[in-house]
Design an enzyme around this catalytic site. Structure first.
Site, PDB file in Angstrom:
ATOM      1  N   ARG A 122       0.842  -1.201   0.000  1.00  0.00           N
ATOM      2  CA  ARG A 122       0.000   0.000   0.000  1.00  0.00           C
ATOM      3  C   ARG A 122       0.876   1.250   0.000  1.00  0.00           C
ATOM      4  NH1 ARG A 122      -4.494  -0.048   4.481  1.00  0.00           N
ATOM      5  NH2 ARG A 122      -5.250   1.694   3.224  1.00  0.00           N
ATOM      6  N   CYS A 162      -1.244   5.760   9.201  1.00  0.00           N
ATOM      7  CA  CYS A 162      -1.624   4.498   8.560  1.00  0.00           C
ATOM      8  C   CYS A 162      -2.752   4.813   7.587  1.00  0.00           C
ATOM      9  CB  CYS A 162      -2.023   3.460   9.605  1.00  0.00           C
ATOM     10  SG  CYS A 162      -3.371   3.991  10.682  1.00  0.00           S
TER      11      CYS A 162
END
Length: 278
Positions: free
Chosen positions: A175, A233
């Site tokens: 990611r 995050c």
């Protein structure tokens, strides 16, 4: 103080003269709600706290604030008091084992001024005692939030820290690189951020690595020499686990609570892709 507690240590404290307030914060991203699992069996005395509705506010217009914005301070205080949390309480939070949701509760309480909070290392999977299906009715606590106990970043602060300090991206490496993005509308990372997946903070059973191993890991990432450290995050949940790991290693870090989901809510913010900081 140590931000984590082992299952045997928790069992001893629960049997002692001053048992901690227990918060069951089981949560699974994209999975079923945690309450049915709580009702099926939890550590005796634990109170269920819902991450989505009690440890986070609703996302703002256009996704501003991210998928899990910080809750209203007064409402968070009321939730903690209903759970039995007082200013002098010991508090232990646990989840299903990842440590992400429990760390979110830990971070919120510490940020709100409570000092005696720990995460059950390894979560419910580490517990070897009996489970209960009874719903406790704790005495109402007196905890009053006083925000500022831990450092907090907004988008501008995260961008500045990526330039002048160390900003860690706690998501999976793919990611960070922008290879895939299963949740948010834009793939990639904040320019200048360094990839530091949370799963590398724990062993195969979900327990945090020893302090020496975590210190070595974060030194390799540049945290030992950085003037300031921050973490983000996807939505500010798993990053809290990284902050617990950093604290075990003796390093203070700020949380970008809105994280990537807030960052990409503004199309004018730059996005980097690939394995490098950008």
């Amino acid at each position: 103080m140590n931000p984590i507690i082992s299952a045997p240590e928790l069992a001893a404290e629960l049997a002692g003269p001053r048992p901690p307030v227990l918060l069951d914060v089981r949560y699974q991203l994209g999975g079923p709600p945690g309450r049915p699992a709580y009702e099926a069996g939890h550590i005796p005395g634990a109170v269920y706290v819902d991450l989505g509705s009690e440890l986070a506010a609703a996302p703002g217009p256009g996704g501003r604030g991210g998928r899990h914005p910080l809750p209203d301070v007064a409402e968070f205080g009321a939730v903690m008091r209903r759970a039995g949390v007082s200013a002098t309480s010991r508090v232990v939070a646990y989840d299903g084992g990842q440590g992400w949701a429990a760390a979110r509760a830990w971070w919120l309480l510490r940020w709100a001024g409570h000092q005696d909070v720990r995460v059950l290392d390894g979560g419910l999977e580490a517990w070897r005692g009996e489970l209960s299906t009874a719903t406790p009715t704790p005495s109402v606590g007196d905890f009053t939030p006083r925000p500022g106990g831990l450092p907090l970043l907004d988008a501008d602060g995260a961008a500045e820290l990526a330039r002048t300090g160390l900003l860690l991206d706690a998501r999976a490496a793919e990611r960070y690189r922008g290879d895939v993005e299963p949740i948010d509308p834009v793939a990639g990372h904040i320019p200048g951020a360094v990839s530091a997946p949370t799963m590398e903070n724990v062993d195969g059973e979900g327990r945090f690595l020893p302090a020496e191993a975590l210190a070595a890991r974060f030194k390799d990432l540049g945290a030992a020499d950085a003037p300031r450290v921050g973490v983000y995050c996807g939505s500010g949940v798993s990053a809290a686990q990284q902050i617990v790991a950093l604290e075990i290693a003796g390093i203070e870090a700020a949380l970008y609570a809105g994280s990537w989901s807030d960052w990409v809510s503004d199309s004018t913010r730059q996005v980097a892709k690939g394995p490098d900081r950008g």
